[in-house]
Design an enzyme around this catalytic site. Structure first.
Site, short mmCIF file in Angstrom:
data_model
loop_
_atom_site.label_atom_id
_atom_site.label_comp_id
_atom_site.label_asym_id
_atom_site.label_seq_id
_atom_site.Cartn_x
_atom_site.Cartn_y
_atom_site.Cartn_z
N ARG A 197 -2.43 5.72 4.71
CA ARG A 197 -3.32 5.05 4.89
C ARG A 197 -4.96 5.23 4.34
NH1 ARG A 197 -1.08 1.57 7.74
NH2 ARG A 197 0.80 2.17 9.48
N ALA A 198 -5.81 4.59 4.17
CA ALA A 198 -7.38 5.09 3.01
C ALA A 198 -7.87 6.11 4.18
CB ALA A 198 -7.26 3.23 2.72
N SER A 201 -10.85 5.58 1.03
CA SER A 201 -10.95 4.76 -0.16
C SER A 201 -10.86 2.88 0.83
CB SER A 201 -9.64 4.10 -0.99
OG SER A 201 -8.39 3.92 -0.54
N THR A 205 -1.74 3.93 -0.47
CA THR A 205 -0.64 2.78 -0.66
C THR A 205 0.38 2.69 0.41
OG1 THR A 205 -0.69 4.46 -2.76
CG2 THR A 205 1.84 3.68 -1.67
N ASP A 258 -12.51 19.45 0.34
CA ASP A 258 -11.21 19.52 0.21
C ASP A 258 -10.68 20.90 -0.50
OD1 ASP A 258 -11.67 17.79 -2.12
OD2 ASP A 258 -10.04 16.09 -1.96
N SER A 264 -2.51 20.58 0.56
CA SER A 264 -2.07 19.59 1.44
C SER A 264 -0.80 18.74 -0.01
CB SER A 264 -3.26 18.64 1.41
OG SER A 264 -2.35 17.38 1.29
N LYS A 288 -12.01 10.61 -8.62
CA LYS A 288 -12.56 11.65 -7.84
C LYS A 288 -12.49 12.71 -9.56
CE LYS A 288 -10.90 15.11 -4.84
NZ LYS A 288 -11.41 14.74 -3.78
#
Lengths: 516, 516
Positions: A197-198, A201, A205, A258, A264, A288
């Protein structure tokens, strides 16, 4: 020491917290903010201690919901409580704080302790910060990837080859996955796609897909769907794949860093058994990765990491200066993707991107040789992809007959019109995301932004540039406010050369993009 | 939003925590682990949010003791609660995470937000870790020093010159300050000494001094004592001098790093108005600085920092391989210091160290010229120093007639004897500290270790090497256990050349020394 449980009915918001009476704490020899080891009916857990004089009596242990849930504690349960041992992984974290490289064994101990909640927020924050400050070597990234995979569940599908894709995010309106999965699956290649999930953003998706079908499947249901259809589009959050990452994200997000991005992403791909992966790297101002040079370097690292962990990786460096298609927000994006796959609307940038990435995957899987995009395009044009999407929707429990017109946007709309003529010179991605989020996206699925113009389009005075949709007038108002502070689109006759003036030490409000 | 306070009677152990009902939290638009801004009767505070469904009803806000105390909240008080604004200092912290240098203004905003509890543990941990990873420039250290001084109280004494001393710590049994303060004060120089309790050691100067006199004075009482006697030995913890440091220490300690050591020390000295400062740097295996080279570099930085913040600094690099004197533990050390100042026992290393440092301070203050140590020794030999110590004890509220024999050690004692003859080859500082702490030191003031032999002393089989004292048999047992795992003293005929063998990747149990 044995203590009687008292369910407090409180949530800490993540950390496992228990409350001890000061007398019991003294007897155990702990201070507030220390850790205790709890055991109940064979299950064990580390928890952080708060102290109480009144609320929790001697002989009693108050438990927050996170702990109660983890150990299945009911009121009055007799819990064994001891001072927790010093976590061995803490020594490795301290080494990292000194700039030392960690080996796979060290990283495995850290990740295991993260999954088991043996490290507190200070220690986790220090670890994540040290990774950011000193950087990760490829070997460290590989060690973390393997450790994160091994401490979670895995999807096991026998028939291969298995492919997957991932976008490092940052471009609003990127509904590419909704096309890539059915195209690839329609061509006979297995693509067990999990998405998030966002976080920062306007839609992830999983948020987009949820407009068309349930996405919170468990791992068995996911497997069934993939077996029947070759593909799926499910939310990764409920699956316990590489669960350490969920904890790292909770630290990375407030810090706007991050450093664990590569392990990840790679661990989630490896956990579903992917052998071939394409990483989409949207690139350019407002996304990004700011430069193609940055993207190339990251791509090199990803490919290298893939080699170390046994995944063949290719990267697609894509244009990321403006949204993909003309919509931002879960429902609007799902509708646009549905229109595109049904060939009811021309969304050329979306189709180009999706068929390119699908083509790369098909070539990696040996289903095409130099003509991957053609094969993908053919699957789209022939209706095979649409049929496959509907099959996936059906198997995930959605309405496979769904039509774009069934999807209705929020009732409050605000048209933003051109105040001068000219051309759209730029679209500010982060302002656009901020506006969509203020309007309610992604929580309100039907909220978002519909664009009518994109970069380079000619504009006349009074032309509608975009419409903001919101469920509530209050939210629309807030979106409008944000729009005033931070323009989403610039229309002008000629190129404006000045970005902005800097006359004193600026407080740069930098947007941070975190997608997993 | 106005909510009714409910005192929960719980301590978080530091962080200001409140508990909101989920409904109220939803209305405010916050999630768990977010921050709220609280206001009551003109006082304000930022707090971390926990959520509850039952314990805290709608319309009510549960407050932890830390918050209740800070805002003087009583049950039922009507508190204004709003979502806290994004702290501006967080942007500076994010810059530091990227390796950027911060300017004084940035640092001032961070320190102010630290003092006001506007930053949570994750953010503080990231800041401290980033300082450790990227290091502090001298300008950053100066900026932090000034900011830490300005956000706390200050001691204002008109008559100068004002001097101060500080040890960076790490040597057990270092009771030097108990001699330096009376010597310097007896020579007519103002030395308003604040000290800390032990953090990682077996006794801090405040713990030692407290055996002889009350040390928890407030700033007005401290000023009175200094005016009357030229000196004092008080605990700094209650004084609100450079209070940001107390919060930084809470993060540094669990992480075993102290990147803020220099600004921390310097800010406490500046806050008491010190113009001349001598920093004692014990050096050698088992102390904080392992090599003389390290010590010289740190000394250079300290002198440089002093110049930037207007304090003349000199450093004394001293031997730190073994304890000072023959005692470890608050009472034992206070007694030894008292014996030394009364010339009732010869404690040559202590006297040499104390007179050297006092001499440096006297020279800095213009009370001696090249013969500081002689002047200091004279003050000691003449009895002036003892008289001054008794005057300080009296003014701080202690018994000025106190004799060494009045100070009785714990009742349980364990003699450790030599099992072979030879010479004492080394004393392991960190093992000695661990043993003393296990025995109860510094909490049990009368617990500790009395040494009979030091490095180089000849030993016969059966000679007593040291005695461990404890209040409780259980604690003595624990100390004995630790002694078995980690020997405190090595006796042998010839030098043993092997430190230890390394056959596989070692898990180094490194001791960490944090004294402020």
């Amino acid at each position: 020491m044995k203590l009687n449980a008292k369910i407090l009915g409180m949530e800490s918001g993540g950390s496992p917290v228990v409350v001890l009476n000061v007398e019991d704490a003294e007897d155990l020899g702990i201070r507030s903010d220390s850790r205790v080891w709890l055991q109940l009916r064979g299950k064990e857990r580390i928890a952080i201690v708060n102290l109480a004089e009144r609320v929790v009596e001697e002989g009693t242990i108050g438990v927050f919901d996170e702990v109660a849930k983890a150990l299945n504690i009911e009121d009055g349960a007799k819990i064994t409580v001891e001072v927790a041992k010093f976590p061995k992984s803490l020594q490795h974290i301290r080494d990292k704080l000194k700039g030392r490289k960690l080996n796979e064994e060290d990283l495995r101990e850290i990740v295991q302790d993260v999954v088991d909640d043996r490290l507190d927020e200070i220690e986790l924050a220090a670890f994540v910060t040290a990774l950011e400050a000193f950087g990760l070597s490829i070997d460290e990234a590989a060690g973390l990837t393997n450790a994160m995979v091994d401490t979670g569940d895995r999807l096991k599908i026998k028939d291969g080859p298995i492919v997957d894709k991932h976008s490092i995010g940052g471009v609003p309106g990127d509904k590419t996955t909704l096309l890539v999965v059915p195209i690839v699956a329609a061509c006979g290649v297995v693509i067990p796609k999990t998405s998030s999930r966002a976080i920062t953003s306007a839609a992830g998706t999983a948020d987009r897909a949820e407009v068309l079908m349930p996405v919170a499947l468990d791992i068995d249901d996911m497997k069934t769907v993939v077996k029947k259809t070759n593909g799926c589009i499910v939310w990764g959050g409920a699956l316990h794949l590489a669960p350490a990452d969920d904890k790292f994200v909770q630290i990375e997000y407030p810090l706007s860093i991050d450093p664990l991005m590569m392990p990840s992403i790679m661990s989630k791909k490896k956990a579903v058994g992917a052998e071939y992966v394409v990483i989409d790297m949207p690139c350019g101002r407002g996304s990004k990765l700011k430069t193609i040079g940055d993207a190339n370097l990251l791509a090199k690292d990803f490919i290298e990491l893939g080699k170390k962990v046994g995944v063949r990786v290719e990267c697609a460096i894509t244009h990321g200066e403006q949204p993909i298609g003309h919509t931002v927000g879960p429902l609007l994006e799902a509708r646009e993707a549905l229109q595109a796959i049904m060939r009811k609307a021309a969304v050329p940038d979306l189709v180009d991107k999706a068929t390119h990435i699908a083509g790369m995957l098909l070539e990696l899987a040996g289903k095409a040789k130099g003509n991957g995009q053609e094969v993908a395009m053919e699957a789209l044009k022939s209706g095979k992809a649409e049929k496959k999407l509907r099959q996936i929707i059906f198997e995930q429990g959605g309405d496979s007959e769904i039509k774009p017109d069934d999807l209705e946007v929020s009732k409050y709309g605000l048209d933003v019109k051109a105040e001068r003529k000219g051309y759209v010179l730029w679209i500010n991605n982060s302002a656009l995301i901020a506006v969509a989020r203020a309007a309610g996206s992604p929580k309100d699925k039907t909220a978002g932004v519909q664009l009518y113009k994109k970069v380079g389009d000619a504009v006349k005075i009074g032309d509608r540039l975009f419409t903001i949709y919101a469920d509530k007038a209050r939210k629309l108002k807030r979106a409008e406010q944000i729009l005033k502070e931070d323009p989403v689109m610039d229309v002008a006759e000629r190129m404006h050369m000045l970005v902005h003036e800097v006359k004193e030490s600026p407080l740069h409000k930098k947007s941070f993009i975190l997608e997993r």
